[in-house]
Design a protein around this motif. Structure first.
Motif, PDB file in Angstrom:
ATOM      1  N   MET A 105      -1.679 -45.392  -3.520  1.00 28.75           N
ATOM      2  CA  MET A 105      -1.913 -46.044  -4.809  1.00 28.75           C
ATOM      3  C   MET A 105      -0.711 -46.896  -5.208  1.00 28.75           C
ATOM      4  N   ALA A 106       0.493 -46.362  -4.963  1.00 25.03           N
ATOM      5  CA  ALA A 106       1.709 -47.115  -5.296  1.00 25.03           C
ATOM      6  C   ALA A 106       1.783 -48.407  -4.490  1.00 25.03           C
ATOM      7  N   LYS A 107       1.360 -48.357  -3.245  1.00 25.50           N
ATOM      8  CA  LYS A 107       1.360 -49.562  -2.410  1.00 25.50           C
ATOM      9  C   LYS A 107       0.408 -50.617  -2.954  1.00 25.50           C
ATOM     10  N   GLN A 108      -0.604 -50.170  -3.696  1.00 19.23           N
ATOM     11  CA  GLN A 108      -1.554 -51.103  -4.300  1.00 19.23           C
ATOM     12  C   GLN A 108      -1.117 -51.550  -5.697  1.00 19.23           C
ATOM     13  N   GLY A 109       0.108 -51.179  -6.071  1.00 17.76           N
ATOM     14  CA  GLY A 109       0.655 -51.658  -7.337  1.00 17.76           C
ATOM     15  C   GLY A 109       0.448 -50.749  -8.527  1.00 17.76           C
ATOM     16  N   LYS A 110      -0.064 -49.533  -8.309  1.00 16.83           N
ATOM     17  CA  LYS A 110      -0.271 -48.604  -9.421  1.00 16.83           C
ATOM     18  C   LYS A 110       1.060 -47.957  -9.805  1.00 16.83           C
ATOM     19  N   ASP A 111       1.283 -47.777 -11.117  1.00 14.77           N
ATOM     20  CA  ASP A 111       2.517 -47.123 -11.540  1.00 14.77           C
ATOM     21  C   ASP A 111       2.331 -45.609 -11.588  1.00 14.77           C
ATOM     22  N   PHE A 112       3.431 -44.890 -11.797  1.00 15.18           N
ATOM     23  CA  PHE A 112       3.378 -43.432 -11.685  1.00 15.18           C
ATOM     24  C   PHE A 112       2.482 -42.790 -12.738  1.00 15.18           C
ATOM     25  N   THR A 113       2.417 -43.381 -13.933  1.00 13.62           N
ATOM     26  CA  THR A 113       1.550 -42.829 -14.976  1.00 13.62           C
ATOM     27  C   THR A 113       0.084 -42.952 -14.574  1.00 13.62           C
ATOM     28  N   THR A 114      -0.290 -44.096 -14.031  1.00 21.71           N
ATOM     29  CA  THR A 114      -1.665 -44.307 -13.565  1.00 21.71           C
ATOM     30  C   THR A 114      -2.004 -43.335 -12.439  1.00 21.71           C
ATOM     31  N   ILE A 115      -1.062 -43.133 -11.538  1.00 20.82           N
ATOM     32  CA  ILE A 115      -1.271 -42.206 -10.421  1.00 20.82           C
ATOM     33  C   ILE A 115      -1.526 -40.793 -10.939  1.00 20.82           C
ATOM     34  N   LEU A 116      -0.682 -40.339 -11.844  1.00 18.78           N
ATOM     35  CA  LEU A 116      -0.824 -38.977 -12.367  1.00 18.78           C
ATOM     36  C   LEU A 116      -2.127 -38.804 -13.143  1.00 18.78           C
ATOM     37  N   LYS A 117      -2.493 -39.796 -13.926  1.00 16.68           N
ATOM     38  CA  LYS A 117      -3.732 -39.690 -14.705  1.00 16.68           C
ATOM     39  C   LYS A 117      -4.969 -39.765 -13.823  1.00 16.68           C
ATOM     40  N   HIS A 118      -4.825 -40.338 -12.637  1.00 19.87           N
ATOM     41  CA  HIS A 118      -5.951 -40.359 -11.700  1.00 19.87           C
ATOM     42  C   HIS A 118      -6.199 -38.970 -11.119  1.00 19.87           C
ATOM     43  N   TYR A 119      -5.130 -38.310 -10.713  1.00 17.86           N
ATOM     44  CA  TYR A 119      -5.289 -37.023 -10.023  1.00 17.86           C
ATOM     45  C   TYR A 119      -5.431 -35.830 -10.965  1.00 17.86           C
ATOM     46  N   TYR A 120      -4.930 -35.953 -12.189  1.00 18.54           N
ATOM     47  CA  TYR A 120      -5.052 -34.870 -13.168  1.00 18.54           C
ATOM     48  C   TYR A 120      -5.909 -35.386 -14.327  1.00 18.54           C
ATOM     49  N   SER A 121      -7.104 -34.864 -14.441  1.00 18.03           N
ATOM     50  CA  SER A 121      -8.101 -35.408 -15.375  1.00 18.03           C
ATOM     51  C   SER A 121      -7.731 -35.159 -16.836  1.00 18.03           C
ATOM     52  N   GLY A 122      -7.787 -36.222 -17.636  1.00 23.73           N
ATOM     53  CA  GLY A 122      -7.625 -36.103 -19.080  1.00 23.73           C
ATOM     54  C   GLY A 122      -6.230 -35.783 -19.566  1.00 23.73           C
ATOM     55  N   VAL A 123      -5.215 -36.046 -18.752  1.00 22.56           N
ATOM     56  CA  VAL A 123      -3.848 -35.668 -19.128  1.00 22.56           C
ATOM     57  C   VAL A 123      -3.103 -36.825 -19.790  1.00 22.56           C
ATOM     58  N   GLU A 124      -1.936 -36.491 -20.344  1.00 19.04           N
ATOM     59  CA  GLU A 124      -1.006 -37.481 -20.863  1.00 19.04           C
ATOM     60  C   GLU A 124       0.345 -37.282 -20.183  1.00 19.04           C
ATOM     61  N   VAL A 125       1.104 -38.355 -20.086  1.00 19.82           N
ATOM     62  CA  VAL A 125       2.477 -38.286 -19.580  1.00 19.82           C
ATOM     63  C   VAL A 125       3.382 -38.562 -20.767  1.00 19.82           C
ATOM     64  N   GLU A 126       4.118 -37.547 -21.200  1.00 18.67           N
ATOM     65  CA  GLU A 126       4.872 -37.627 -22.447  1.00 18.67           C
ATOM     66  C   GLU A 126       6.040 -36.640 -22.413  1.00 18.67           C
ATOM     67  N   PRO A 127       6.926 -36.686 -23.410  1.00 17.90           N
ATOM     68  CA  PRO A 127       7.994 -35.679 -23.481  1.00 17.90           C
ATOM     69  C   PRO A 127       7.392 -34.291 -23.662  1.00 17.90           C
ATOM     70  N   PRO A 128       8.063 -33.254 -23.185  1.00 17.42           N
ATOM     71  CA  PRO A 128       7.517 -31.896 -23.287  1.00 17.42           C
ATOM     72  C   PRO A 128       7.392 -31.446 -24.730  1.00 17.42           C
ATOM     73  N   PRO A 129       6.246 -30.912 -25.102  1.00 18.28           N
ATOM     74  CA  PRO A 129       6.033 -30.490 -26.493  1.00 18.28           C
ATOM     75  C   PRO A 129       6.921 -29.310 -26.871  1.00 18.28           C
ATOM     76  N   GLY A 130       7.679 -29.476 -27.952  1.00 20.53           N
ATOM     77  CA  GLY A 130       8.488 -28.378 -28.460  1.00 20.53           C
ATOM     78  C   GLY A 130       9.678 -28.012 -27.615  1.00 20.53           C
ATOM     79  N   ILE A 131      10.037 -28.881 -26.642  1.00 18.56           N
ATOM     80  CA  ILE A 131      11.155 -28.585 -25.749  1.00 18.56           C
ATOM     81  C   ILE A 131      12.105 -29.766 -25.742  1.00 18.56           C
ATOM     82  N   ASN A 132      13.398 -29.493 -25.872  1.00 16.85           N
ATOM     83  CA  ASN A 132      14.396 -30.542 -25.692  1.00 16.85           C
ATOM     84  C   ASN A 132      14.632 -30.688 -24.199  1.00 16.85           C
ATOM     85  N   PRO A 133      14.157 -31.803 -23.582  1.00 19.34           N
ATOM     86  CA  PRO A 133      14.232 -31.936 -22.138  1.00 19.34           C
ATOM     87  C   PRO A 133      15.648 -31.979 -21.626  1.00 19.34           C
TER      88      PRO A 133
END
Length: 335
Positions: A307-335
């Motif tokens: 997917m990356a070779k086809q120009g997809k970014d990491f957020t798009t890749i993750l949302k493709h393989y994990y259904s209905g998710v978000e890529v964001e800072p961890p809830p309630g945790i100081n990273p």
């Protein structure tokens, strides 16, 4: 003649020893050696994330290290460094999510095999991890600085990002290769329905595991499956698929007089995946052809690279393989 030999010897010395040393010294000397959180304060806490208790299986030791330092070794252990950067970023975010979900200081489950640790370096239990010594051996003197800096930049560029579903950390399982069968539903493998681990299409996999073969004699099969599989008189093979999963992998099959799960057959025979077929060759041996490598659930690592070779970014890749998710800072945790 003697002078020529001396000159030749000096040239060999320069090429073999001096040039590599000069090249290495040109780069900053990166290190994957675990740093102790006690030695750093203030801004470093923000840059490196929380401290992890990591059990290092190779030397049977529990060590404390920063999350972001740990992630560089995990990405190195889980994906080839030559992969596309967006695929490596997807792996970094998945690995960070996995680690934080197990961090006991934030209510995580810890390491199942080593209760004193948050996480360990055994791939069969937690995540793969490679330290400096092993990476120098694998990558070599020329490639180590380049690859280490590449992976460090990858991890840093995703700092503080995790994968969530309904604002909670997911369990971001992943596998090497889906064999272009598509990914597998978690329920088909582990019996539990996980809303974000559903079967999705994947036609991006170009791994060396797309199609592999394993050859067995009848005796081998009967010993490993602990069932009679040879058909008397005809010399045929007493195996039959009873059910396949939605992605086409073997869910259940009849082995002689017994019924076995595809996952059990895969485990007993050491097959790469449950996406398999079989045939008898001219020598009377049983040839299993497997498609892909791993359990097939979650992110397909070689698919992510495709997917990356086809120009997809990491957020798009993750949302493709994990259904209905978000890529964001961890809830309630100081990273």
């Amino acid at each position: 003649m003697r002078n020529m030999l001396i000159v030749t010897g000096l040239l060999v010395f320069v090429v073999v020893l001096v040039v590599p040393a000069a090249i290495v010294s040109f780069y900053p000397r990166p290190s994957l050696a675990p740093q102790t959180p006690e030695s750093k304060q203030g801004a470093d806490l923000v840059e490196k994330g929380p401290a992890l208790k990591v059990f290092f299986a190779d030397d049977d030791q529990l060590k404390e290290m920063w999350l972001e330092d740990y992630l560089v070794g995990v990405v190195a252990g889980e994906m080839p460094a030559k992969f596309e950067e967006e695929a490596l970023k997807a792996q970094a975010v998945a690995a960070r999510t996995y680690a934080l979900r197990r961090l006991k200081a934030y209510g995580g489950s810890g390491c199942a095999k080593h209760p004193e640790a948050d996480i360990c370096t055994e791939p069969s239990c937690c995540q793969a991890y490679l330290g400096e010594k092993e990476l120098r051996r694998r990558w070599g003197v020329f490639s180590y600085p380049e690859y280490y800096l590449k992976l460090s930049d990858v991890v840093a560029s995703t700092y503080g990002l995790v994968i969530t579903y309904d604002h909670e950390l997911i369990d971001p399982v992943y596998h090497a290769s889906c064999g272009n069968l598509g990914t597998e539903d978690a329920k088909a493998v582990w019996g539990n329905d996980v809303v974000y681990l559903k079967s999705v299409q994947c036609q991006y996999d170009s791994s060396p595991h797309l199609e592999t073969e394993a050859v067995f004699t009848f005796k081998d099969l009967e010993q490993q499956l602990e069932e009679k599989v040879a058909v008397p008189v005809s010399g045929g093979l007493d195996l039959q698929v009873l059910e396949r999963t939605g992605s086409g992998r073997v869910k259940e099959l009849r082995v002689g007089t017994a019924t076995m799960a595809g996952t059990e057959v895969r485990k007993r025979l050491g097959l790469n995946s449950t996406g398999f077929t079989w045939r008898l060759d001219e020598a009377g041996k049983v040839v299993f052809t497997t498609y892909g490598k791993g359990h097939g659930v979650g992110m397909c690592q070689y698919g992510a690279n495709g997917m990356a070779k086809q120009g997809k970014d990491f957020t798009t890749i993750l949302k493709h393989y994990y259904s209905g998710v978000e890529v964001e800072p961890p809830p309630g945790i100081n990273p």
